[in-house]
Design a protein around this motif. Sequence first.
Motif, short mmCIF file in Angstrom:
data_model
loop_
_atom_site.label_atom_id
_atom_site.label_comp_id
_atom_site.label_asym_id
_atom_site.label_seq_id
_atom_site.Cartn_x
_atom_site.Cartn_y
_atom_site.Cartn_z
N ASP A 2 -13.17 2.41 -4.09
CA ASP A 2 -12.84 3.70 -3.48
C ASP A 2 -13.75 3.96 -2.29
O ASP A 2 -13.31 4.45 -1.24
N ARG A 5 -12.57 1.92 0.66
CA ARG A 5 -11.40 2.47 1.37
C ARG A 5 -11.79 3.64 2.27
O ARG A 5 -11.19 3.83 3.33
N LEU A 10 -8.23 2.26 8.50
CA LEU A 10 -7.03 1.44 8.32
C LEU A 10 -6.40 1.08 9.65
O LEU A 10 -6.01 -0.07 9.88
N ASP A 45 -4.41 7.28 8.59
CA ASP A 45 -5.80 7.07 8.19
C ASP A 45 -6.27 8.10 7.18
O ASP A 45 -7.11 7.79 6.31
N LYS A 47 -4.57 9.57 4.74
CA LYS A 47 -4.09 9.22 3.40
C LYS A 47 -4.44 7.78 3.02
O LYS A 47 -4.35 7.41 1.85
N GLY A 48 -4.78 6.98 4.03
CA GLY A 48 -5.23 5.62 3.75
C GLY A 48 -4.14 4.64 3.40
O GLY A 48 -4.38 3.69 2.65
N PHE A 49 -2.92 4.83 3.94
CA PHE A 49 -1.87 3.86 3.67
C PHE A 49 -1.01 3.66 4.91
O PHE A 49 -1.00 4.48 5.84
N TYR A 50 -0.31 2.53 4.90
CA TYR A 50 0.71 2.24 5.92
C TYR A 50 2.07 2.22 5.23
O TYR A 50 2.18 1.99 4.02
N HIS A 58 4.58 -1.25 2.19
CA HIS A 58 3.72 -0.10 1.91
C HIS A 58 2.44 -0.60 1.25
O HIS A 58 2.47 -1.53 0.43
N ASP A 60 -2.33 -0.11 1.07
CA ASP A 60 -3.59 0.35 1.65
C ASP A 60 -4.24 -0.80 2.40
O ASP A 60 -3.63 -1.84 2.64
N ARG A 63 -4.28 -4.08 0.47
CA ARG A 63 -2.94 -4.68 0.45
C ARG A 63 -2.61 -5.32 1.80
O ARG A 63 -1.96 -6.36 1.86
#
Length: 615
Positions: A2, A5, A10, A45, A47-50, A58, A60, A63
């Motif tokens: 955590d 991240r 990202l 960035d 939310k920390g995901f694509y 989809h 982080d 991934r």
Amino acid sequence: MDELRTRISLSGVIGRSIRVTKAGREFKACCPFHNEKTPSFTINDEKGFYHCFGCGAHGDVIRWMTDHQGLPFMEAVKELALQAGMDVPAPDPRAAKVAEQQKSLHDVMAAAQDFFVRSLADERGEQARRYLASRGFPPGVVREFGFGFAPDSRTALKEALSAFPDAMLIEAGLRIVVEGKEPYDRFRGRLMLPILDPRGRVIAFGGRILSAEKTDAPKYLNSPDTPLFDKGRTVYNLHRAAPASRANGRVVVVEGYMDVVALAAAGIGEAVAPLGTALTEHQIERLWRLVETPTLCFDGDAAGQRAAMRAITRALPMLRPGHSLRIATLPKGMDPDDVLKRDGPPAMEALLNEARSLVDVLWQVERDALPLATPEDKAGLKARLLAHCETIQHPDIKSLYRRELTERFGELAFARKERAPFQPRTGGQSRGNQGKGPWKPAPPPLGADDKARMLKVGNGPSTILLSAVLAGLVRHPGQISRHVESLARLQPEDSRTAALLDALLAMADDAQTLESASLEPILIERGLRPPSAQDYAGMRFGFSAGESGQASDELAEAVSLLVELPAVEEALAAATQAHETAFSDDSFAEQQRLLQRRLALLARLGQMGRARAAL
């Protein structure tokens, strides 16, 4: 993790591989996981995901490193931790010691790479530079792949890396120890190519000899297995090929690293290679993380065919739904560089696009391996195919391979030979017509349309033949009682046909003796219309047309066909299922017997419709 991240940007990590643009509080880009012209790939960035709204990709930052960069999970975590300035806790003191040892060896390998690159650029590397120019590698490709040169000296590398103890150079595979002699440099007088891990660090080297005078030396020489390098687990160029393969959904596996460089120079950037060994199970698993069906490209000579077969035998036990291999075979005596130089990149693309499935290549290789002149030869082919099938671990794939290969074997081993067309005798009688009048030619074959109508069946017997039989029984009611048991087993699909059949059977049960002239009016009074020629597609059967000479025998044969054909169809289906389960010689023989019987019944059924042509 955590903490990792939260420390990593990202968009910054993704922006190192693809071009991203700011769009409000997010970033946008063309999706690297599928081809598109309009950006549908967003990076958040906060939310920390694509997420890609086009293909659904989809994840982080971890991934991203595993799916796009092709890193194993722990390697991805370590790489991101390095960028974030964090230490990954060592699981135990021994692992920590190994990690520290590897870190030191990485420093040694990086220093060796710098030395080889400098040697290529100075006067000692003139021969190596001429060789690279002869291969047509542009300067950008030479820099990207890190080509270097190892001087033809037993101590040049040791002297250049004097800051490291000799024991470390030996452990890194750069020096060789021979009992009773001084250690010496492993790579001498060779064009050098670094081998990198998924994080882009040098872990080994490959060297191509340049002097034609050293006929006793191997043409290519790789580093030995070391704490950094495992030949059976390492895939050359994987770290570069991963992004390209994600974009176009393809990985091309060639035999050597010089083939990889040649393909990259031609614009095929998703090429990789094993390192001095046949493709291993570990390497296949690494490739399956990128694409489900890698394409293996082998030279067209005997060695290339052996390499293809070794890869197939390695892959068979590992096959799982959706995961397999495709095989592309180059022209005989040519490697990828030869094809590119002679015919250009489009020809190479065409060969890759024509790659065949694993089962196709397995069948061809085993079929062509030995002569098939005798029954024993063919039995040997069957045994080899079944032995391959037995190695497959997944039960469904094993069953499907057995079925596919045995069907191909059956077509080969039990192929029907074409018979010469029948030539009627001239000036005499045919053998079958002796004493029965002058010879007549056989009726012409039944036309395709007529045969299709004749053999049209549903769940019950042939509607055409059944209509003809019922018409024949109306014309010859004395024959009904002979076939009561057989007729009672029929189940017509058409309700009017079923009612007519029930009426005829009822008349037989009542022991009514009827003339044909009186039977038809009785049926009409009951609302039952006897079949006409239109009901059986205009065919002309002797028993339905009113001829009395052979009506009894022909009706008996027709009724027998109506009963036996569905029974044979059902038995054949059961035998086929049993053969797929047991797969024995007995089950195969039973299946073939029923198949031949079915074909004979269908042939006789078709011959009955030729009466129209004969008349």
